[in-house]
Design a protein around this motif. Sequence first.
Motif, short mmCIF file in Angstrom:
data_model
loop_
_atom_site.label_atom_id
_atom_site.label_comp_id
_atom_site.label_asym_id
_atom_site.label_seq_id
_atom_site.Cartn_x
_atom_site.Cartn_y
_atom_site.Cartn_z
N ARG A 1 28.21 40.10 47.02
CA ARG A 1 27.24 39.18 47.61
C ARG A 1 25.93 39.94 47.84
NH1 ARG A 1 31.22 36.01 51.94
NH2 ARG A 1 32.18 34.66 50.37
N LYS B 1 22.69 39.89 49.32
CA LYS B 1 22.01 39.17 50.39
C LYS B 1 20.49 39.32 50.25
CE LYS B 1 25.29 37.61 53.01
NZ LYS B 1 25.54 36.18 53.08
N ASP C 1 24.18 43.86 51.96
CA ASP C 1 24.96 43.27 50.88
C ASP C 1 26.45 43.44 51.19
OD1 ASP C 1 22.62 42.70 49.59
OD2 ASP C 1 22.71 44.42 48.25
N SER D 1 30.21 43.86 49.18
CA SER D 1 30.85 44.11 47.88
C SER D 1 32.26 44.63 48.11
CB SER D 1 30.03 45.13 47.10
OG SER D 1 30.65 45.41 45.86
N ASN E 1 33.83 40.12 53.38
CA ASN E 1 33.99 38.83 52.73
C ASN E 1 35.45 38.41 52.60
OD1 ASN E 1 34.72 40.66 50.68
ND2 ASN E 1 32.64 40.64 49.85
N LEU F 1 30.35 28.16 47.08
CA LEU F 1 30.10 29.19 48.07
C LEU F 1 29.77 28.53 49.40
CD1 LEU F 1 29.58 32.07 49.07
CD2 LEU F 1 27.27 31.90 48.11
N THR G 1 21.80 34.08 49.23
CA THR G 1 22.82 34.95 48.64
C THR G 1 22.97 34.69 47.15
OG1 THR G 1 24.09 34.91 50.72
CG2 THR G 1 25.24 35.68 48.76
N ASN G 2 23.09 35.75 46.37
CA ASN G 2 23.56 35.68 44.99
C ASN G 2 24.97 36.27 44.96
OD1 ASN G 2 21.04 34.73 44.38
ND2 ASN G 2 20.35 36.55 43.28
N GLU G 3 25.93 35.48 44.54
CA GLU G 3 27.32 35.95 44.60
C GLU G 3 27.95 35.97 43.20
OE1 GLU G 3 30.98 34.73 47.38
OE2 GLU G 3 30.81 33.46 45.59
N ARG H 1 31.94 36.55 41.57
CA ARG H 1 33.38 36.74 41.77
C ARG H 1 34.02 36.91 40.39
NH1 ARG H 1 35.54 32.57 46.51
NH2 ARG H 1 33.66 32.63 47.81
#
Length: 437
Positions: free
Chosen positions: A49, A51, A58, A60, A101, A331, A423-425, A427
């Motif tokens: 993530r 932030k 962030d 991770s 997370n 998300l 946020t850019n996430e 997975r």
Amino acid sequence: MQKAQKLTLAVLIQAALISTAYASEQSESKGFVEDAEGTVLFRTGYINRDKKSPGVKDQSSAAQSAIFDLESGYTKGVIGFGVGVVGDASFKLGENKNANNQMIPRETGLNNKGELEKQAGDTYDHWTRGGANVKARISNTEVRYGTQVLDLPVLASNTGRMVPEYFEGVLATSREINGLELTAGKFTKDQMSHQINTDGNHLDRAVVWGAKYKFNDAFNAAYYGLDSKNALDRHYVNANYKQALANGSSLTYDFSGYHTEWDKQAATYSSTIGNKDVDGRSNNIWALSGTYNQGPHNIMLAYQQNTGNTGYDYAENADGFQSIYLPNSYLSDFIGNHEKSAQVQYSLDFGKLGVPGLNWTTAYVYGWDINVAGQTAEGKETEFFNQVKYTVQSGFAKDASLRVRNSIYRANDVYSNAYIGDTNEWRIFLDIPVKFF
């Protein structure tokens, strides 16, 4: 509330005694050993993530897990008995110092000797969890007691991280009437995906009940209820209808919604909405969607809306953030107080284009009209979602899958500090299932 629970239990027990027009599951039992099944899912997972808000770290996490599901069959006879074991063993990949997370457990207290094992906030290097359950079946009715993974709209195990969330309690499921499934249960422990303590979420008592009925191949409906002691009462309804169109295409209509009232004994019963103190919290959230299918193509439009004096809140029920069976959930779940949201989604099944096992989904969701405590302007949020998944169709790696998911989430200044924040996430999950027997 108690009358509804007792009525559902009575109907469930009565259904178990009714002779039905279709075969009994228990009468077809081959035996305790003969029907046994055992699988292990090897999962490699990574969540990052990025932030975007100033001063926010962030997040991770990366880990490797083996998730076990061992089930005996049922003994023969009028009443069959069996056992099951669910559990997982994991170790982290890398330092994971900025993990936050729900992927990797953190040391937050003392061990059973009263000694501090790790510095507060440190992540575990390796960990194991799980438990056993016993089960009994008569005709088409099963009762199971012990550690379980739940898939109920009002009490669902979070399966979106490395390992599943576990509940401990009793669950009865009856399918004595063709097309009708009745459910009732009581749970007293909740262990989220990143928790070592078997009751890490401090669930007091959650009583669930519900029914779903398949009227025909086109129309289904469901209702579920939850009474979570000293927390909340929750009700869920769903109706789904699939309309066949020309040239093999179809249009599916879906309505779903929740009504929640917080208990007076709950610590969160009173809250502040804007500048006004609210005594007694309640929420309604509902969604309506339509999905058009033509060959490999699916297009969905969805509208979702909150009413009441607070937003939908799953965490306060002491479960793991997955008890929201609504379409605008990625998300962000678009659950703010008074929030309205709209979504357009497109998915493509490459299997119908000559690449079996490959699927792609993309979606855009826009939320607006959010009431934020202490703010006069409306909150807004958006999310752009993409996911690609490939499942091996044959050979030694059959059913292994790789899933890559990305979300780009943004909120305006009014809502940014009240929820996730920009946020850019990413997975990424690689799943390799192995069947023991």
